[in-house]
Design a protein around this motif. Structure first.
Motif, mmCIF file in Angstrom:
data_model
loop_
_atom_site.group_PDB
_atom_site.id
_atom_site.type_symbol
_atom_site.label_atom_id
_atom_site.label_comp_id
_atom_site.label_asym_id
_atom_site.label_seq_id
_atom_site.Cartn_x
_atom_site.Cartn_y
_atom_site.Cartn_z
ATOM 1 N N LYS A 24 -1.357 -2.654 9.536
ATOM 2 C CA LYS A 24 -2.066 -3.572 10.440
ATOM 3 C C LYS A 24 -3.439 -3.004 10.788
ATOM 4 O O LYS A 24 -4.446 -3.732 10.821
ATOM 5 C CB LYS A 24 -1.245 -3.790 11.708
ATOM 6 N N GLY A 25 -3.482 -1.681 11.041
ATOM 7 C CA GLY A 25 -4.750 -1.039 11.356
ATOM 8 C C GLY A 25 -5.741 -1.122 10.205
ATOM 9 O O GLY A 25 -6.935 -1.362 10.408
ATOM 10 N N VAL A 26 -5.254 -0.935 8.985
ATOM 11 C CA VAL A 26 -6.113 -1.038 7.798
ATOM 12 C C VAL A 26 -6.632 -2.459 7.646
ATOM 13 O O VAL A 26 -7.826 -2.689 7.399
ATOM 14 C CB VAL A 26 -5.354 -0.598 6.530
ATOM 15 N N THR A 27 -5.740 -3.442 7.803
ATOM 16 C CA THR A 27 -6.124 -4.845 7.651
ATOM 17 C C THR A 27 -7.202 -5.229 8.650
ATOM 18 O O THR A 27 -8.233 -5.816 8.289
ATOM 19 C CB THR A 27 -4.904 -5.767 7.817
ATOM 20 N N PHE A 28 -6.988 -4.888 9.913
ATOM 21 C CA PHE A 28 -7.986 -5.222 10.929
ATOM 22 C C PHE A 28 -9.229 -4.350 10.792
ATOM 23 O O PHE A 28 -10.323 -4.750 11.216
ATOM 24 C CB PHE A 28 -7.382 -5.124 12.330
ATOM 25 N N GLY A 29 -9.077 -3.176 10.190
ATOM 26 C CA GLY A 29 -10.239 -2.358 9.889
ATOM 27 C C GLY A 29 -11.173 -3.051 8.919
ATOM 28 O O GLY A 29 -12.401 -2.965 9.032
ATOM 29 N N ILE A 30 -10.590 -3.765 7.953
ATOM 30 C CA ILE A 30 -11.392 -4.550 7.013
ATOM 31 C C ILE A 30 -12.099 -5.679 7.765
ATOM 32 O O ILE A 30 -13.275 -5.964 7.547
ATOM 33 C CB ILE A 30 -10.517 -5.143 5.887
ATOM 34 N N ILE A 49 0.815 -1.219 0.000
ATOM 35 C CA ILE A 49 0.000 0.000 0.000
ATOM 36 C C ILE A 49 0.847 1.268 0.000
ATOM 37 O O ILE A 49 0.394 2.324 -0.445
ATOM 38 C CB ILE A 49 -1.006 0.013 1.178
ATOM 39 N N PHE A 50 2.111 1.165 0.467
ATOM 40 C CA PHE A 50 3.008 2.320 0.406
ATOM 41 C C PHE A 50 3.949 2.249 -0.801
ATOM 42 O O PHE A 50 4.773 3.136 -1.010
ATOM 43 C CB PHE A 50 3.826 2.432 1.693
ATOM 44 N N ASN A 51 3.834 1.127 -1.551
ATOM 45 C CA ASN A 51 4.618 0.944 -2.782
ATOM 46 C C ASN A 51 6.126 1.059 -2.520
ATOM 47 O O ASN A 51 6.846 1.794 -3.190
ATOM 48 C CB ASN A 51 4.193 1.952 -3.852
ATOM 49 N N ILE A 52 6.596 0.322 -1.517
ATOM 50 C CA ILE A 52 8.020 0.289 -1.182
ATOM 51 C C ILE A 52 8.443 -1.162 -0.955
ATOM 52 O O ILE A 52 7.601 -2.024 -0.682
ATOM 53 C CB ILE A 52 8.333 1.121 0.090
ATOM 54 N N PRO A 53 9.740 -1.481 -1.070
ATOM 55 C CA PRO A 53 10.200 -2.843 -0.769
ATOM 56 C C PRO A 53 9.922 -3.213 0.686
ATOM 57 O O PRO A 53 9.899 -2.340 1.563
ATOM 58 C CB PRO A 53 11.709 -2.779 -1.035
ATOM 59 N N ASN A 109 -9.057 12.478 4.074
ATOM 60 C CA ASN A 109 -8.559 12.327 2.700
ATOM 61 C C ASN A 109 -7.362 11.392 2.644
ATOM 62 O O ASN A 109 -7.246 10.555 1.742
ATOM 63 C CB ASN A 109 -8.180 13.690 2.122
ATOM 64 N N GLN A 110 -6.460 11.533 3.618
ATOM 65 C CA GLN A 110 -5.278 10.665 3.657
ATOM 66 C C GLN A 110 -5.688 9.216 3.931
ATOM 67 O O GLN A 110 -5.136 8.280 3.353
ATOM 68 C CB GLN A 110 -4.295 11.162 4.718
ATOM 69 N N ALA A 111 -6.654 9.045 4.832
ATOM 70 C CA ALA A 111 -7.141 7.700 5.147
ATOM 71 C C ALA A 111 -7.813 7.065 3.926
ATOM 72 O O ALA A 111 -7.614 5.877 3.642
ATOM 73 C CB ALA A 111 -8.113 7.764 6.318
ATOM 74 N N GLU A 112 -8.610 7.848 3.202
ATOM 75 C CA GLU A 112 -9.268 7.330 2.003
ATOM 76 C C GLU A 112 -8.258 6.929 0.932
ATOM 77 O O GLU A 112 -8.418 5.910 0.253
ATOM 78 C CB GLU A 112 -10.229 8.390 1.439
ATOM 79 N N GLU A 113 -7.210 7.726 0.795
ATOM 80 C CA GLU A 113 -6.169 7.407 -0.183
ATOM 81 C C GLU A 113 -5.495 6.081 0.144
ATOM 82 O O GLU A 113 -5.237 5.253 -0.746
ATOM 83 C CB GLU A 113 -5.138 8.540 -0.225
ATOM 84 N N LEU A 114 -5.237 5.873 1.441
ATOM 85 C CA LEU A 114 -4.585 4.632 1.852
ATOM 86 C C LEU A 114 -5.510 3.434 1.631
ATOM 87 O O LEU A 114 -5.066 2.375 1.158
ATOM 88 C CB LEU A 114 -4.176 4.720 3.326
ATOM 89 N N LEU A 115 -6.793 3.603 1.958
ATOM 90 C CA LEU A 115 -7.751 2.516 1.734
ATOM 91 C C LEU A 115 -7.858 2.183 0.246
ATOM 92 O O LEU A 115 -7.934 1.012 -0.133
ATOM 93 C CB LEU A 115 -9.122 2.900 2.284
ATOM 94 N N ASN A 116 -7.860 3.212 -0.578
ATOM 95 C CA ASN A 116 -7.906 2.988 -2.025
ATOM 96 C C ASN A 116 -6.675 2.224 -2.500
ATOM 97 O O ASN A 116 -6.773 1.321 -3.349
ATOM 98 C CB ASN A 116 -8.024 4.314 -2.769
ATOM 99 N N LYS A 144 -13.397 7.299 8.733
ATOM 100 C CA LYS A 144 -13.223 8.323 9.775
ATOM 101 C C LYS A 144 -12.438 7.768 10.964
ATOM 102 O O LYS A 144 -11.546 8.437 11.498
ATOM 103 C CB LYS A 144 -14.583 8.837 10.233
ATOM 104 N N ALA A 145 -12.762 6.538 11.365
ATOM 105 C CA ALA A 145 -12.055 5.921 12.490
ATOM 106 C C ALA A 145 -10.583 5.718 12.138
ATOM 107 O O ALA A 145 -9.699 5.947 12.976
ATOM 108 C CB ALA A 145 -12.705 4.587 12.849
ATOM 109 N N LEU A 146 -10.313 5.280 10.918
ATOM 110 C CA LEU A 146 -8.933 5.093 10.467
ATOM 111 C C LEU A 146 -8.187 6.428 10.477
ATOM 112 O O LEU A 146 -7.030 6.509 10.902
ATOM 113 C CB LEU A 146 -8.923 4.488 9.071
ATOM 114 N N ALA A 147 -8.873 7.488 10.037
ATOM 115 C CA ALA A 147 -8.257 8.816 10.016
ATOM 116 C C ALA A 147 -7.915 9.289 11.423
ATOM 117 O O ALA A 147 -6.835 9.835 11.666
ATOM 118 C CB ALA A 147 -9.195 9.808 9.336
#
Length: 324
Positions: free
Chosen positions: A75-81, A58-62, A100-107, A88-91
């Motif tokens: 980990k927070g995103v995964t368990f959020g799913i 999701i961060f497009n890094i090695p 907006n930053q949270a939505e970008e990460l979820l996308n 909003k909670a993720l943000a």
């Protein structure tokens, strides 16, 4: 169950102990398997840290460049799913309220794992249409609607709550179904009535007993001379047979202890911790290890047990038995 309460559960056998296989990251593996998300399933099969792996995507890094904060967010995103957390909670939890930053990460997450997004959308639609969802084992799980006060003061259906539960209960329910299947096969093995082809040759009635399973942990009251056989059996059942039959990459760590509240990793047991304690159950476990024929499973270079520091058990997950 608190640690203090767990200590009340001790073996009924003199010299016995509790063997406690514990499914590792069961819910994350369940959602990956249920959704058929191959990249995530392969990461589990390759033994990767799943949260490091997800962060790298999701961060497009090695993977090796993932830092602690990025892993924490992934980990927070995964368990959020898993638990149906809102954007909003993720943000609020990870981005100081920046939606907006949270939505970008979820996308980014769903772009990398599109089958997870499809799974979530299908479960939302299923709950809306039928009032229930089905899980991996095709069990029907009803979603009871919760009402809340609407904008006009009247009551309305809380659709967000329904959707959160619709994506969570199939994961939790599927994990519990597989855990129950594992516990059933452990019980059948102890009775010498194995139904799985891999263990059909076993006709031995054992003295050990299954006590319970707690969420994704199995508590087996183990007779001392059956300890090593049960470790080997549980290792094969959970780490080999279960993934093959269910197509879910389940795996297990195994711990033992004088009680459910005193857990020691099987791969490396600090025997000195047992030898130096005055606790009666610890003394009995020591006696069983030393006196009841189990020592032929352990290689020692020193006959004085008080000089032993660690035991590595002779089972498939741990390699050759050694004393260090």
């Amino acid at each position: 169950m608190t640690g203090d309460c767990k200590g009340f559960f001790t073996s009924r056998f003199k010299g016995g102990c509790y063997l406690m296989p514990d499914l590792s990251a069961a819910e994350v593996k369940m959602v990956a398997g249920t959704a058929g998300e191959e990249k995530m399933i392969q990461a589990f099969k390759d033994g990767l840290d799943i949260h490091n792996f997800n962060a790298s995507k999701i961060f497009n890094i090695p993977v090796e460049q993932v830092n602690k904060n990025q892993r924490k967010i992934a980990k927070g995103v995964t368990f959020g799913i898993l638990y149906g957390s809102t954007t909003k909670a993720l943000a609020l939890n990870y981005f100081k309220g920046d939606v907006n930053q949270a939505e970008e990460l979820l996308n980014n997450f769903f772009n990398e794992f599109p089958k997870l997004k499809k799974f979530v959308e299908e479960k939302h639609a299923e709950s809306d249409k039928y009032g229930y969802v089905t899980n991996y084992t095709n069990r029907i799980l009803y979603i009871e609607d919760i009402t809340r006060k609407g904008k006009n003061g009247g009551e309305e259906i809380d659709k967000g709550s329904r959707h959160r539960r619709a994506q969570n209960v199939p994961i939790q329910g599927g994990s519990e179904d597989i855990a129950g299947w594992i516990d059933y096969n452990i019980a059948m093995h102890l009775m010498g009535q194995d139904e799985l082809d891999e263990f059909k040759d076993n006709k031995k009635l054992m003295l050990s007993k299954t006590s319970m399973f707690i969420h994704d942990s199995f508590e087996i009251d183990t007779f001392p001379t059956e300890l090593f056989d049960m470790i080997t059996f549980c290792d094969k059942l959970i780490n080999e047979v279960t993934p093959k039959l269910w197509n879910i990459p389940m795996s297990s760590d195994v711990v033992i202890g004088p009680s459910i509240g005193q857990e020691i990793e099987v791969s490396t047991i600090p025997l000195k911790d047992i030898l130096t304690k005055d606790d009666e159950k610890c003394k009995e476990l020591k006696s069983a290890l030393v006196e009841q024929g189990i020592m032929n499973k352990i290689i020692s270079t020193d006959s004085d047990v008080t000089k032993w520091h660690y035991i590595k058990l002779d089972c498939p997950s741990s390699g050759p038995g050694t004393i260090e």
